[in-house]
Write a protein that holds these residues in place. Structure first.
Motif, PDB file in Angstrom:
ATOM      1  N   ALA A   1      58.245  27.723  56.252  1.00 36.28           N
ATOM      2  CA  ALA A   1      57.846  27.530  54.850  1.00 36.28           C
ATOM      3  C   ALA A   1      57.245  26.149  54.667  1.00 36.28           C
ATOM      4  O   ALA A   1      57.568  25.210  55.398  1.00 36.28           O
ATOM      5  CB  ALA A   1      59.067  27.705  53.945  1.00 36.28           C
ATOM      6  N   GLU A   2      56.351  26.046  53.699  1.00 40.01           N
ATOM      7  CA  GLU A   2      55.773  24.758  53.326  1.00 40.01           C
ATOM      8  C   GLU A   2      55.688  24.695  51.814  1.00 40.01           C
ATOM      9  O   GLU A   2      55.696  25.718  51.134  1.00 40.01           O
ATOM     10  CB  GLU A   2      54.369  24.588  53.944  1.00 40.01           C
ATOM     11  N   MET A   3      55.600  23.464  51.308  1.00 44.84           N
ATOM     12  CA  MET A   3      55.550  23.274  49.860  1.00 44.84           C
ATOM     13  C   MET A   3      54.169  22.780  49.454  1.00 44.84           C
ATOM     14  O   MET A   3      53.538  22.025  50.195  1.00 44.84           O
ATOM     15  CB  MET A   3      56.604  22.237  49.492  1.00 44.84           C
ATOM     16  N   MET A   4      53.713  23.220  48.319  1.00 43.30           N
ATOM     17  CA  MET A   4      52.460  22.712  47.746  1.00 43.30           C
ATOM     18  C   MET A   4      52.720  22.435  46.275  1.00 43.30           C
ATOM     19  O   MET A   4      53.659  22.975  45.706  1.00 43.30           O
ATOM     20  CB  MET A   4      51.355  23.774  47.793  1.00 43.30           C
ATOM     21  N   ARG A   5      51.862  21.601  45.662  1.00 44.86           N
ATOM     22  CA  ARG A   5      51.997  21.438  44.215  1.00 44.86           C
ATOM     23  C   ARG A   5      50.627  21.344  43.571  1.00 44.86           C
ATOM     24  O   ARG A   5      49.681  20.860  44.178  1.00 44.86           O
ATOM     25  CB  ARG A   5      52.845  20.220  43.863  1.00 44.86           C
ATOM     26  N   PHE A   6      50.562  21.877  42.357  1.00 40.48           N
ATOM     27  CA  PHE A   6      49.327  21.746  41.568  1.00 40.48           C
ATOM     28  C   PHE A   6      49.645  21.011  40.275  1.00 40.48           C
ATOM     29  O   PHE A   6      50.679  21.279  39.673  1.00 40.48           O
ATOM     30  CB  PHE A   6      48.728  23.120  41.274  1.00 40.48           C
ATOM     31  N   PRO A   7      48.794  20.070  39.841  1.00 34.82           N
ATOM     32  CA  PRO A   7      47.591  19.682  40.540  1.00 34.82           C
ATOM     33  C   PRO A   7      47.908  18.982  41.852  1.00 34.82           C
ATOM     34  O   PRO A   7      48.893  18.268  41.947  1.00 34.82           O
ATOM     35  CB  PRO A   7      46.911  18.712  39.560  1.00 34.82           C
ATOM     36  N   ASP A   8      47.016  19.208  42.864  1.00 36.72           N
ATOM     37  CA  ASP A   8      47.099  18.443  44.107  1.00 36.72           C
ATOM     38  C   ASP A   8      46.236  17.202  43.889  1.00 36.72           C
ATOM     39  O   ASP A   8      45.000  17.284  43.900  1.00 36.72           O
ATOM     40  CB  ASP A   8      46.583  19.285  45.275  1.00 36.72           C
ATOM     41  N   ARG A   9      46.895  16.085  43.648  1.00 35.07           N
ATOM     42  CA  ARG A   9      46.176  14.872  43.224  1.00 35.07           C
ATOM     43  C   ARG A   9      45.486  14.156  44.384  1.00 35.07           C
ATOM     44  O   ARG A   9      44.860  13.128  44.178  1.00 35.07           O
ATOM     45  CB  ARG A   9      47.150  13.921  42.512  1.00 35.07           C
ATOM     46  N   THR A  10      45.608  14.704  45.610  1.00 35.47           N
ATOM     47  CA  THR A  10      45.059  13.989  46.768  1.00 35.47           C
ATOM     48  C   THR A  10      43.564  14.261  46.981  1.00 35.47           C
ATOM     49  O   THR A  10      42.897  13.505  47.664  1.00 35.47           O
ATOM     50  CB  THR A  10      45.811  14.359  48.068  1.00 35.47           C
ATOM     51  N   THR A  11      43.030  15.354  46.421  1.00 34.66           N
ATOM     52  CA  THR A  11      41.613  15.673  46.648  1.00 34.66           C
ATOM     53  C   THR A  11      40.748  14.896  45.645  1.00 34.66           C
ATOM     54  O   THR A  11      41.273  14.308  44.686  1.00 34.66           O
ATOM     55  CB  THR A  11      41.358  17.182  46.455  1.00 34.66           C
ATOM     56  N   ALA A  12      39.415  14.969  45.850  1.00 36.63           N
ATOM     57  CA  ALA A  12      38.513  14.275  44.917  1.00 36.63           C
ATOM     58  C   ALA A  12      38.679  14.847  43.503  1.00 36.63           C
ATOM     59  O   ALA A  12      38.752  14.104  42.518  1.00 36.63           O
ATOM     60  CB  ALA A  12      37.071  14.409  45.404  1.00 36.63           C
ATOM     61  N   ILE A  13      38.766  16.166  43.400  1.00 38.77           N
ATOM     62  CA  ILE A  13      38.968  16.792  42.076  1.00 38.77           C
ATOM     63  C   ILE A  13      40.338  16.395  41.527  1.00 38.77           C
ATOM     64  O   ILE A  13      40.495  16.064  40.345  1.00 38.77           O
ATOM     65  CB  ILE A  13      38.834  18.338  42.182  1.00 38.77           C
ATOM     66  N   GLY A  14      41.326  16.394  42.410  1.00 34.97           N
ATOM     67  CA  GLY A  14      42.690  16.017  42.003  1.00 34.97           C
ATOM     68  C   GLY A  14      42.765  14.595  41.457  1.00 34.97           C
ATOM     69  O   GLY A  14      43.543  14.308  40.545  1.00 34.97           O
ATOM     70  N   GLN A  15      41.922  13.724  41.999  1.00 32.03           N
ATOM     71  CA  GLN A  15      41.945  12.338  41.498  1.00 32.03           C
ATOM     72  C   GLN A  15      41.354  12.239  40.097  1.00 32.03           C
ATOM     73  O   GLN A  15      41.824  11.451  39.278  1.00 32.03           O
ATOM     74  CB  GLN A  15      41.228  11.418  42.480  1.00 32.03           C
ATOM     75  N   LEU A  16      40.358  13.076  39.807  1.00 36.28           N
ATOM     76  CA  LEU A  16      39.816  13.119  38.435  1.00 36.28           C
ATOM     77  C   LEU A  16      40.903  13.585  37.466  1.00 36.28           C
ATOM     78  O   LEU A  16      41.081  13.036  36.376  1.00 36.28           O
ATOM     79  CB  LEU A  16      38.627  14.089  38.346  1.00 36.28           C
ATOM     80  N   ILE A  17      41.645  14.619  37.908  1.00 37.64           N
ATOM     81  CA  ILE A  17      42.724  15.165  37.078  1.00 37.64           C
ATOM     82  C   ILE A  17      43.822  14.120  36.881  1.00 37.64           C
ATOM     83  O   ILE A  17      44.339  13.928  35.773  1.00 37.64           O
ATOM     84  CB  ILE A  17      43.313  16.442  37.737  1.00 37.64           C
ATOM     85  N   SER A  18      44.160  13.445  37.965  1.00 35.36           N
ATOM     86  CA  SER A  18      45.238  12.459  37.899  1.00 35.36           C
ATOM     87  C   SER A  18      44.896  11.331  36.913  1.00 35.36           C
ATOM     88  O   SER A  18      45.729  10.932  36.089  1.00 35.36           O
ATOM     89  CB  SER A  18      45.496  11.904  39.299  1.00 35.36           C
ATOM     90  N   ALA A  19      43.646  10.857  36.978  1.00 38.30           N
ATOM     91  CA  ALA A  19      43.229   9.781  36.060  1.00 38.30           C
ATOM     92  C   ALA A  19      43.312  10.269  34.612  1.00 38.30           C
ATOM     93  O   ALA A  19      43.721   9.520  33.713  1.00 38.30           O
ATOM     94  CB  ALA A  19      41.812   9.332  36.394  1.00 38.30           C
ATOM     95  N   TYR A  20      42.975  11.539  34.409  1.00 39.16           N
ATOM     96  CA  TYR A  20      43.042  12.123  33.063  1.00 39.16           C
ATOM     97  C   TYR A  20      44.502  12.195  32.585  1.00 39.16           C
ATOM     98  O   TYR A  20      44.828  11.801  31.475  1.00 39.16           O
ATOM     99  CB  TYR A  20      42.406  13.523  33.095  1.00 39.16           C
ATOM    100  N   LEU A  21      45.384  12.671  33.465  1.00 35.37           N
ATOM    101  CA  LEU A  21      46.803  12.798  33.075  1.00 35.37           C
ATOM    102  C   LEU A  21      47.428  11.425  32.808  1.00 35.37           C
ATOM    103  O   LEU A  21      48.261  11.278  31.921  1.00 35.37           O
ATOM    104  CB  LEU A  21      47.591  13.541  34.160  1.00 35.37           C
ATOM    105  N   GLU A  22      46.978  10.441  33.578  1.00 37.31           N
ATOM    106  CA  GLU A  22      47.520   9.083  33.379  1.00 37.31           C
ATOM    107  C   GLU A  22      46.834   8.352  32.219  1.00 37.31           C
ATOM    108  O   GLU A  22      47.098   7.171  31.993  1.00 37.31           O
ATOM    109  CB  GLU A  22      47.330   8.267  34.667  1.00 37.31           C
ATOM    110  N   LYS A  23      45.964   9.058  31.544  1.00 36.93           N
ATOM    111  CA  LYS A  23      45.211   8.530  30.384  1.00 36.93           C
ATOM    112  C   LYS A  23      44.306   7.366  30.766  1.00 36.93           C
ATOM    113  O   LYS A  23      44.004   6.514  29.943  1.00 36.93           O
ATOM    114  CB  LYS A  23      46.156   8.118  29.247  1.00 36.93           C
ATOM    115  N   LYS A  24      43.891   7.347  32.053  1.00 39.96           N
ATOM    116  CA  LYS A  24      42.933   6.316  32.470  1.00 39.96           C
ATOM    117  C   LYS A  24      41.514   6.785  32.198  1.00 39.96           C
ATOM    118  O   LYS A  24      40.574   6.008  32.288  1.00 39.96           O
ATOM    119  CB  LYS A  24      43.096   6.014  33.966  1.00 39.96           C
ATOM    120  N   SER A  25      41.346   8.093  31.954  1.00 39.97           N
ATOM    121  CA  SER A  25      40.023   8.603  31.588  1.00 39.97           C
ATOM    122  C   SER A  25      40.218   9.719  30.572  1.00 39.97           C
ATOM    123  O   SER A  25      41.300  10.302  30.468  1.00 39.97           O
ATOM    124  CB  SER A  25      39.307   9.159  32.819  1.00 39.97           C
TER     125      SER A  25
END
Ligand code: FDM
Length: 212
Positions: free
Chosen positions: A37-61
């Motif tokens: 078994a392996e674990m995953m999570r969404f959003p996956d903040r490690t990809t380029a798209i994930g970094q856009l999402i992460s900045a949005y969630l952190e209210k940086k964008s």
């Protein structure tokens, strides 16, 4: 040839329900029982798209609401080839949030309906089991303050909770509601029982397509 794929298991729920803790406990339990078994999570903040999402969630964008919804969906689609590969290798995937969070959170915003929100995720690998960790807003507030990220307010979370309730009426999905107000250990036992049954039956079933 017999199919020996892994199972796709999703944990959903509102904030503070204990999803991440339970995903980790389940991962250990499955591995101990000899099931890869392996674990995953969404959003996956490690990809380029994930970094856009992460900045949005952190209210940086700031991002327009439809745009961010589609980015969350794109973040799942970009991982589909990897998910399929692992499932085919017989690895069970334990996923912390999936398209159900995508729909519940966006449709909690004014002007969004469930139907539009579901469209972008139609055809994703369909989970064999979706466990919803149920916790009332009152119980959630006893578990401490919300964090600083976007969406982490009591009012927004209670609308999200209602949207999840609507999504759970869909009988094409194997929803299991788990009472997350129990002890961590009891929740874990409950989740493990459902998961073991699912892993052992998914072996012989083709992977479905979500909402198709
Ligand atoms: N979220 C998560 C969405 O709005 N859409 C999605 O598709 C997904 C997967 O992002 F508030 C929200 C839910 C939550 C935030 O938080 C991610 P965590 O702490 O990384 O789960």
């Amino acid at each position: 040839m017999a199919c020996t794929r892994g199972a796709l298991i999703v944990l959903e729920g509102v904030d503070k329900a204990g999803k991440t803790t339970q995903c980790k406990r389940l991962l250990e339990a499955l591995r101990r029982s000899g099931r890869p078994a392996e674990m995953m999570r969404f959003p996956d903040r490690t990809t380029a798209i994930g970094q856009l999402i992460s900045a949005y969630l952190e209210k940086k964008s700031d991002l327009e609401d439809h745009t961010v919804h589609l980015l969350f969906s794109a973040n799942r689609w970009e991982l589909v080839p990897l998910m399929r590969k692992k499932l085919e290798q017989g690895i069970t995937l334990i996923v912390d949030r999936y398209a159900f969070s995508g729909v519940a959170f966006t449709s909690a915003k004014p002007g969004f309906c469930l139907d539009w929100c579901m469209k972008a995720d139609v055809g994703l690998p369909k989970p064999d089991l979706v466990m919803f960790l149920q916790l009332s807003p009152a119980e959630a507030s006893l578990r401490g303050q919300f964090g600083e990220e976007r969406y982490e307010t009591g009012v927004f979370q209670s609308v999200v909770q209602q949207r999840f309730e609507e999504l759970r009426k869909d009988s094409s999905i194997n929803w299991q509601v788990i009472d997350a107000s129990q002890s961590v250990e009891d929740v874990h036992k409950n989740i493990t029982t459902h998961s073991l049954n699912t892993v052992d039956t998914a072996h012989n079933l083709p992977l479905g397509e979500l909402w198709k």
